[in-house]
Design a protein around this motif. Structure first.
Motif, PDB file in Angstrom:
ATOM      1  N   LEU A   1      59.977  36.678  18.747  1.00  0.00           N
ATOM      2  CA  LEU A   1      60.284  36.622  20.174  1.00  0.00           C
ATOM      3  C   LEU A   1      59.103  36.111  20.982  1.00  0.00           C
ATOM      4  N   THR A   2      57.889  36.481  20.573  1.00  0.00           N
ATOM      5  CA  THR A   2      56.709  35.993  21.283  1.00  0.00           C
ATOM      6  C   THR A   2      56.569  34.482  21.126  1.00  0.00           C
ATOM      7  N   GLU A   3      56.775  33.984  19.906  1.00  0.00           N
ATOM      8  CA  GLU A   3      56.683  32.544  19.679  1.00  0.00           C
ATOM      9  C   GLU A   3      57.768  31.799  20.467  1.00  0.00           C
ATOM     10  N   TRP A   4      58.973  32.329  20.475  1.00  0.00           N
ATOM     11  CA  TRP A   4      60.047  31.674  21.208  1.00  0.00           C
ATOM     12  C   TRP A   4      59.767  31.683  22.710  1.00  0.00           C
ATOM     13  N   ARG A   5      59.252  32.796  23.188  1.00  0.00           N
ATOM     14  CA  ARG A   5      59.000  32.893  24.625  1.00  0.00           C
ATOM     15  C   ARG A   5      57.902  31.913  25.055  1.00  0.00           C
ATOM     16  N   VAL A   6      56.861  31.799  24.252  1.00  0.00           N
ATOM     17  CA  VAL A   6      55.810  30.830  24.566  1.00  0.00           C
ATOM     18  C   VAL A   6      56.369  29.418  24.588  1.00  0.00           C
ATOM     19  N   LEU A   7      57.272  29.138  23.652  1.00  0.00           N
ATOM     20  CA  LEU A   7      57.843  27.797  23.563  1.00  0.00           C
ATOM     21  C   LEU A   7      58.725  27.482  24.767  1.00  0.00           C
ATOM     22  N   VAL A   8      59.605  28.399  25.165  1.00  0.00           N
ATOM     23  CA  VAL A   8      60.496  28.129  26.295  1.00  0.00           C
ATOM     24  C   VAL A   8      59.703  28.069  27.601  1.00  0.00           C
ATOM     25  N   LYS A   9      58.626  28.855  27.708  1.00  0.00           N
ATOM     26  CA  LYS A   9      57.802  28.787  28.902  1.00  0.00           C
ATOM     27  C   LYS A   9      57.096  27.437  29.021  1.00  0.00           C
ATOM     28  N   GLU A  10      56.796  26.830  27.886  1.00  0.00           N
ATOM     29  CA  GLU A  10      56.166  25.515  27.910  1.00  0.00           C
ATOM     30  C   GLU A  10      57.070  24.467  28.538  1.00  0.00           C
ATOM     31  N   PHE A  11      58.374  24.624  28.336  1.00  0.00           N
ATOM     32  CA  PHE A  11      59.321  23.649  28.870  1.00  0.00           C
ATOM     33  C   PHE A  11      59.960  24.101  30.184  1.00  0.00           C
ATOM     34  N   SER A  12      59.577  25.256  30.679  1.00  0.00           N
ATOM     35  CA  SER A  12      60.155  25.767  31.920  1.00  0.00           C
ATOM     36  C   SER A  12      59.462  25.161  33.122  1.00  0.00           C
ATOM     37  N   THR A  13      60.225  24.940  34.159  1.00  0.00           N
ATOM     38  CA  THR A  13      59.697  24.479  35.437  1.00  0.00           C
ATOM     39  C   THR A  13      60.202  25.411  36.523  1.00  0.00           C
ATOM     40  N   SER A  14      59.734  25.185  37.735  1.00  0.00           N
ATOM     41  CA  SER A  14      60.180  26.016  38.856  1.00  0.00           C
ATOM     42  C   SER A  14      61.662  25.839  39.138  1.00  0.00           C
ATOM     43  N   ASP A  15      62.203  24.673  38.817  1.00  0.00           N
ATOM     44  CA  ASP A  15      63.607  24.405  39.070  1.00  0.00           C
ATOM     45  C   ASP A  15      64.489  24.665  37.851  1.00  0.00           C
ATOM     46  N   GLU A  16      63.905  24.743  36.669  1.00  0.00           N
ATOM     47  CA  GLU A  16      64.702  24.886  35.450  1.00  0.00           C
ATOM     48  C   GLU A  16      63.993  25.835  34.498  1.00  0.00           C
ATOM     49  N   GLU A  17      64.355  27.097  34.598  1.00  0.00           N
ATOM     50  CA  GLU A  17      63.777  28.115  33.734  1.00  0.00           C
ATOM     51  C   GLU A  17      64.512  28.136  32.398  1.00  0.00           C
ATOM     52  N   ARG A  18      63.764  28.072  31.285  1.00  0.00           N
ATOM     53  CA  ARG A  18      64.354  28.210  29.952  1.00  0.00           C
ATOM     54  C   ARG A  18      64.286  29.688  29.544  1.00  0.00           C
ATOM     55  N   ILE A  19      65.274  30.156  28.791  1.00  0.00           N
ATOM     56  CA  ILE A  19      65.389  31.586  28.550  1.00  0.00           C
ATOM     57  C   ILE A  19      65.609  31.893  27.071  1.00  0.00           C
TER      58      ILE A  19
END
Length: 517
Positions: free
Chosen positions: A242-260
């Protein structure tokens, strides 16, 4: 005898003002007019004349004082209004992310392909139906069954050929972005790391397998996938993963498009990870999908549904953002009540494919799409009735989804579970000395400012009337928002309201009461 022509009887005396000749008499005017008087010139009134006309100097003082009192009174009212507005509590809308506002829709594309007896290409059908889903208020898709479940080794970049191809998935992601619909990939049935000794045991997971999964997740994030889902029973459910996945989705997240990252909870609570507490589990994911009903092998009765739902309503979920799905099995009528419940509870509703229509094993899957019903000719009474029920259910789904999008109380209003007292009809009378029978009826309130939404759920087979002393602090007048039968319209009063068997009602109340917060 001669006459004297110069005088005597026939002579006419000529006065001094009249000419003696005939010509002179014709020039005399017949009417003599009076001379016109001279018009006086206009002159403005002097100060003394104005005061005299207005009633004297005393009236001037009175008028000045009246004007002064008027402005002083107006300023006092303005100041009082400002003080009331400042001192009164004003709800501030919290900033909600897209996954906190969205209505999720779980869908297996292979079901659409099988329903229409077409060649492989369920992804194309999903693309075609994106505008239709958007019109229903769907804002996010959770796609299930995209990958081979028994593939060895597991390759998350390879799509099941029965569903579609990678280019078709890429086209779907482009079309969904244009339609304003997010897409989440679900990995719950894949067993990502293979069979392990225990859930969360990362030590037995090969590093190359972990690296290949990370590479595939990055690939799909680059294509525009909004997030990934995992079950809490999967061996991949661990703090490290879960930590690895969360770091990965945060890398691609922006203020307008949050990855979850979404976790599907299968039990009463999330299982604790090996090296962290439950609170730490929640901090590693954005959304926890919880089932309202337990997973049983039989259809649950109304009483069983009421017990399961009341357990969820009376439980505080703390800081976790809940997401609701039905989970278990119940009758088609109870499914519609649960749909009302999911759409009015705090959190993000997750509706499964088929739950927006009459969920019954006698209704084929193709009945879930409107265009398939139009292909059938010569419908008998049974199929015609099914179509009417389907359209009524679609109307209920659309009414709930659009109410949730535009009503602040249903988006981020406070939640109050109400103890409910009813009188069963016709076996119970308010004048009776016997206690009313137990009825599976639930009620709760969603409040935002001075606007309240009252949700009433009658899960029993009997009609119920509200006890007049049930909630004296609530306003009695309201207006119907929707109901499972789609037959409740206009204004209503809680004093005369009757709940029909197996019915859910949503009522909008406008006055403030003690239940608001």
């Amino acid at each position: 005898m001669p006459l004297n022509m110069d005088g005597g009887y026939g002579s006419v005396a000529v006065g001094p003002g009249i000419s003696g000749s005939l010509g002179g008499s014709e020039t005399v005017p017949l009417l003599i007019t009076d001379p016109e008087p001279e018009t006086p010139k206009w002159q403005p009134m002097s100060k003394e004349q104005l005061e005299l006309e207005a009633g004297g100097p005393g009236w001037r003082k009175i008028r000045s004082r009246l004007v002064l009192f008027f402005w002083l009174g107006w300023l006092a009212l303005l100041g009082a209004s400002i003080a009331i507005i400042v001192q009164s509590p004003r709800p501030v809308a919290p900033p909600l992310l897209w996954w906190q506002r969205a209505l999720f829709y779980r869908l297996q594309p292979i079901l659409l392909m099988d329903a229409q007896n077409e060649v492989p290409g369920g992804i194309d059908v999903v693309c075609e139906r994106l505008p239709y889903l958007k019109s229903l208020g769907v804002e996010a898709l959770i796609l299930e069954g995209l990958f081979y479940q028994d593939a060895s080794p597991l390759d998350l970049k390879k799509i099941d050929e029965r569903v579609g191809t990678v280019p078709q998935i890429q086209q779907l992601l482009m079309e969904s972005h244009k339609a304003g619909i997010k897409v989440v990939f679900d990995f719950c049935e894949l067993d990502l790391f293979g069979p392990q000794d225990s859930v969360g045991n990362d030590s037995a997971v090969p590093s190359d397998l972990t690296g290949s999964i990370q590479y595939a997740l990055r690939f799909w994030l680059e294509q525009g996938v909004a997030g990934f889902g995992i079950c809490d029973t999967d061996a991949a459910y661990s703090e490290k993963t879960l930590t690895e996945w969360r770091v990965l989705v945060k890398e691609f997240s922006t203020s307008d498009e949050e990855r979850i990252v979404v976790v599907k909870q299968t039990g009463e609570s999330l299982p604790a990870l090996n090296t962290s507490s439950t609170s730490a589990n929640r901090s590693l994911v954005e959304l926890v999908m919880m089932s309202l009903l337990p997973h049983e092998h039989h259809l649950l009765s109304g009483q069983e549904v009421a017990i399961a739902v009341e357990r969820h309503l009376s439980t505080s979920h703390g800081e976790i953002w809940p997401s609701w799905t039905v989970g278990g099995e119940a009758s088609p009528v109870l499914h519609r009540i649960l749909l009302v419940l999911m759409m009015t509870l705090p959190g993000s509703p997750v509706v499964k494919y088929g739950e927006e229509i009459v969920h019954s094993p006698n209704v084929s899957a193709d009945m879930s799409w409107e265009r398939e019903a139009d292909k059938t000719n010569g419908l008998n009474d049974s199929v015609g009735e099914q179509r009417m029920l389907k359209r009524s259910a679609l109307a209920l789904f659309s009414s709930l989804s659009h109410s949730r999008l535009r009503e602040e109380s249903l988006l981020y209003g406070s939640f109050t579970f109400l103890p409910f007292n009813t009188t069963s009809l016709p076996h119970y009378s308010s004048n009776s000395t016997l206690a009313p029978p137990s009825a599976p009826v639930l009620a709760f309130l969603r409040s935002w400012g001075c606007v309240h939404f009252l949700v009433l759920l009658n899960l029993g087979p009997e009609s119920q009337a509200l006890d007049p002393a049930w909630a004296p602090s609530l306003p009695t007048a309201g207006v119907f928002v929707t109901s499972t039968g789609m037959d409740r319209l206009g204004a209503t009063s809680l004093e005369t309201l009757r709940l029909q068997p197996e019915e859910a009602i949503v009522i909008k109340l406008f006055e403030s009461g003690s239940y608001s917060s």
